[in-house]
Write a protein that holds these residues in place. Structure first.
Motif, short mmCIF file in Angstrom:
data_model
loop_
_atom_site.label_atom_id
_atom_site.label_comp_id
_atom_site.label_asym_id
_atom_site.label_seq_id
_atom_site.Cartn_x
_atom_site.Cartn_y
_atom_site.Cartn_z
N ASN A 161 0.87 -1.17 0.00
CA ASN A 161 0.00 0.00 0.00
C ASN A 161 0.91 1.22 0.00
OD1 ASN A 161 -1.61 2.24 0.84
ND2 ASN A 161 -3.13 0.85 1.70
N TRP A 162 1.10 1.81 -1.17
CA TRP A 162 2.07 2.91 -1.30
C TRP A 162 1.61 4.18 -0.58
CZ3 TRP A 162 6.81 2.45 -3.97
CH2 TRP A 162 7.03 1.18 -4.50
N SER A 163 0.29 4.36 -0.43
CA SER A 163 -0.21 5.51 0.31
C SER A 163 0.14 5.40 1.78
CB SER A 163 -1.73 5.63 0.14
OG SER A 163 -2.06 5.89 -1.21
N GLN A 170 -2.06 3.85 -8.64
CA GLN A 170 -2.11 3.94 -7.18
C GLN A 170 -3.57 4.15 -6.81
OE1 GLN A 170 0.25 7.08 -5.43
NE2 GLN A 170 0.28 6.12 -3.42
N MET A 171 -4.21 3.08 -6.34
CA MET A 171 -5.66 3.07 -6.15
C MET A 171 -6.09 3.23 -4.70
SD MET A 171 -6.44 -0.11 -8.79
CE MET A 171 -8.22 0.13 -8.84
N LYS A 172 -5.14 3.02 -3.78
CA LYS A 172 -5.49 3.01 -2.36
C LYS A 172 -5.38 4.39 -1.72
CE LYS A 172 -4.48 -1.88 -1.77
NZ LYS A 172 -3.70 -2.90 -1.07
N THR A 173 -5.56 5.41 -2.55
CA THR A 173 -5.57 6.79 -2.05
C THR A 173 -6.97 7.21 -1.59
OG1 THR A 173 -6.00 7.54 -4.31
CG2 THR A 173 -3.69 7.49 -3.60
N VAL A 174 -7.97 6.37 -1.90
CA VAL A 174 -9.37 6.71 -1.61
C VAL A 174 -10.06 5.51 -0.98
CG1 VAL A 174 -9.52 8.38 -3.51
CG2 VAL A 174 -10.10 5.98 -3.93
N ASN A 175 -11.23 5.75 -0.36
CA ASN A 175 -11.98 4.64 0.22
C ASN A 175 -12.71 3.85 -0.86
OD1 ASN A 175 -14.56 5.88 -0.33
ND2 ASN A 175 -14.37 7.09 1.56
N SER A 176 -13.31 2.74 -0.48
CA SER A 176 -13.90 1.83 -1.46
C SER A 176 -15.07 2.46 -2.21
CB SER A 176 -14.35 0.54 -0.78
OG SER A 176 -15.32 0.81 0.23
N THR A 177 -15.84 3.31 -1.55
CA THR A 177 -16.98 3.95 -2.22
C THR A 177 -16.50 4.90 -3.30
OG1 THR A 177 -18.34 3.77 -0.23
CG2 THR A 177 -19.03 5.37 -1.89
N VAL A 178 -15.53 5.74 -2.96
CA VAL A 178 -14.98 6.68 -3.94
C VAL A 178 -14.26 5.92 -5.05
CG1 VAL A 178 -13.34 8.57 -4.32
CG2 VAL A 178 -14.79 8.55 -2.27
N GLY A 179 -13.53 4.88 -4.66
CA GLY A 179 -12.82 4.07 -5.65
C GLY A 179 -13.77 3.42 -6.63
N GLY A 180 -14.89 2.91 -6.14
CA GLY A 180 -15.89 2.30 -7.02
C GLY A 180 -16.46 3.31 -8.00
N ASP A 181 -16.64 4.54 -7.52
CA ASP A 181 -17.15 5.60 -8.38
C ASP A 181 -16.12 5.98 -9.44
OD1 ASP A 181 -19.41 7.52 -8.78
OD2 ASP A 181 -17.82 9.00 -8.44
N ILE A 182 -14.85 6.03 -9.07
CA ILE A 182 -13.79 6.32 -10.04
C ILE A 182 -13.75 5.24 -11.12
CG2 ILE A 182 -11.28 6.41 -10.33
CD1 ILE A 182 -11.15 7.85 -7.62
N ASP A 239 -2.34 -1.29 -5.56
CA ASP A 239 -1.30 -0.34 -5.94
C ASP A 239 -0.17 -1.12 -6.61
OD1 ASP A 239 -2.71 1.68 -4.68
OD2 ASP A 239 -1.34 1.84 -2.96
N GLY A 240 0.39 -0.58 -7.68
CA GLY A 240 1.54 -1.29 -8.25
C GLY A 240 1.99 -0.72 -9.57
N SER A 241 3.18 -1.17 -9.96
CA SER A 241 3.77 -0.76 -11.23
C SER A 241 4.55 -1.92 -11.82
CB SER A 241 4.68 0.46 -11.03
OG SER A 241 5.19 0.91 -12.27
N VAL A 242 4.61 -1.95 -13.14
CA VAL A 242 5.36 -2.96 -13.88
C VAL A 242 6.08 -2.26 -15.02
CG1 VAL A 242 5.26 -5.17 -15.11
CG2 VAL A 242 3.51 -4.62 -13.39
#
Length: 411
Positions: free
Chosen positions: A20-22, A121-133, A226-229
């Motif tokens: 979790n990079w955040s 990087q997806m773990k900057t927001v909560n699950s509700t906001v993330g689902g909306d994004i 979160d991640g990069s390749v």
């Protein structure tokens, strides 16, 4: 189709998708840097040799309030200053679009060595906001606005369409989930490698496996990751010189044998209506696969050693089974019941754990799939190696299968 110049895959590296990079207080450029420096080290390539960079990213503007993502590649090493870079976005297929663009650069002889980086990087927001994004990967106003977790519902409807046309048992979806979790335990970079999941658990709704939308339970879902390749694509000229200095021959190096790219209508209902008279639920996805086969010069999936496919939900992997031609349309359940898709089966699917097991940092997924295809062909996948792998396929989807990208990798 004309035969383009060959594009070689020299290898790469990825971050640990469990991180979790955040929480670590790190910007997504830190993940890009770690993956790219790891790729440079793994391939013994010098930063000064890189001629261009293509970055796959879905929604840094929403997750991290940051655009102009391609420019961040220059933050990785001083030698990259002035390098031509670009960012590519096609929802969950962003990484594959970056791969296609980099391949085109090589084929056109514009550059001899390209770095492709996928990052989210997806773990900057909560699950509700993330689902909306994530809902912005669909037609937001029509399919996602005001809907909690729209994508599980959209891919639940993919299962509903299979059920309507051919019949679908949830126990088959549960088996797909269990296989991916099991494979992920063999992958040292998989997000769920230390998580518990059994087929029995995946079959039943509980407080630990709640329904999210329609028939989709938590166990049917890919992960918020979160991640990069990063990996390198090269021309024959560069690959030949690189092989020589590393004690290899050009024949030792995997290359992209074929690719396919199709875009379907954005709305899921429009896709279904368009395919009403087709035996394939998602004909554009099927055609992307067939295009990859044709460009690779292979007659059918029987010539493939394994597949890394886009299991954003178990229903999308169920779809991939028949769309690759492993079974006839609507008969994916046969491959599941016969153990075809399991590691050690006739045609393993997602030996890495896939998106459900390994993780799904959206913009990085296509690049991760390509890297895992490379690992399989070079016998470097470790505990999730498919024995004797010669040709590997991958399928990467964006939106509700709006963007379909397929590749065949082999020597």
């Amino acid at each position: 189709m004309t035969k383009p110049a060959p594009v070689y895959v020299l290898g790469g590296a990825q971050t640990d998708f469990a991180r979790n990079w955040s929480k670590e207080g790190k910007h997504f450029v830190a993940a890009m840097r770690e993956a790219t420096l790891g790729a440079l080290e793994a391939t013994r390539i010098e930063p000064r040799e890189v001629e261009t960079a293509h970055v796959g990213n879905f929604a840094a503007e929403l997750y991290a309030r940051q655009g102009h993502i391609g420019s961040f590649f220059l933050e990785i090493d001083p030698a990259f200053s002035g390098l031509p870079t670009s960012r590519h976005e096609a929802a969950c297929a962003s990484g594959s679009i970056a791969l296609i663009a980099a391949s085109a650069d090589i084929e056109a002889a514009r550059y001899d060595l390209a770095c492709v980086v996928g990052v989210e990087q997806m773990k900057t927001v909560n699950s509700t906001v993330g689902g909306d994004i994530l809902g912005t990967a669909a037609w937001y106003e029509r399919e996602a606005k005001g809907i909690e977790f729209p994508f599980p519902k959209l891919f639940g409807r993919l299962g509903d369409e299979y059920d309507k046309r051919y019949g679908l048992k949830d126990e088959h979806l549960a088996h797909i989930s269990a296989v991916n979790y099991s494979n992920a335990k063999r992958n040292p970079n998989a997000q769920t490698r230390n998580w518990f999941m059994s087929e029995s658990h995946a079959q039943h709704e509980s407080k630990f496996n709640q329904l999210i939308g329609g028939r989709i339970k938590v166990s049917d879902c890919s992960q918020v990751t979160d991640g990069s390749v990063a990996l390198f694509l090269a021309s024959e000229k560069f690959a030949g010189a690189w092989a020589k200095r590393n004690g290899k021959t050009l024949a030792d190096i995997p290359r992209i044998l074929g690719w396919g790219h199709h875009t379907a209508p954005l709305e899921f209902d429009t896709k279904v209506a368009e395919s009403r008279d087709n035996t394939y639920v998602l004909p554009h996805t099927r055609q992307a696969i067939l295009d990859a086969f044709k460009r690779a010069g292979i007659a059918s999936v029987a010539e493939i050693s394994g597949i890394e496919t886009h299991d954003c939900f178990t229903t999308s992997e169920y779809m991939a089974i028949d769309h690759f031609g492993i079974t006839r349309p609507g008969e994916s359940w046969k491959a599941i019941e016969e153990g075809v898709i399991e590691l050690g089966g006739k045609l393993p699917i997602n030996p890495s754990g896939g998106l459900i097991g390994a993780g799904h940092p959206v913009g990085a997924t296509g690049v991760r799939q390509m890297l895992d295809c490379y690992r399989q062909i070079t016998d470097s996948a470790g505990d999730y190696q498919v024995e004797g792998a010669k040709k590997f396929a991958m399928l990467n989807l964006g939106g509700s299968a709006t963007t379909s990208c397929a590749f065949i990798v082999g020597k």
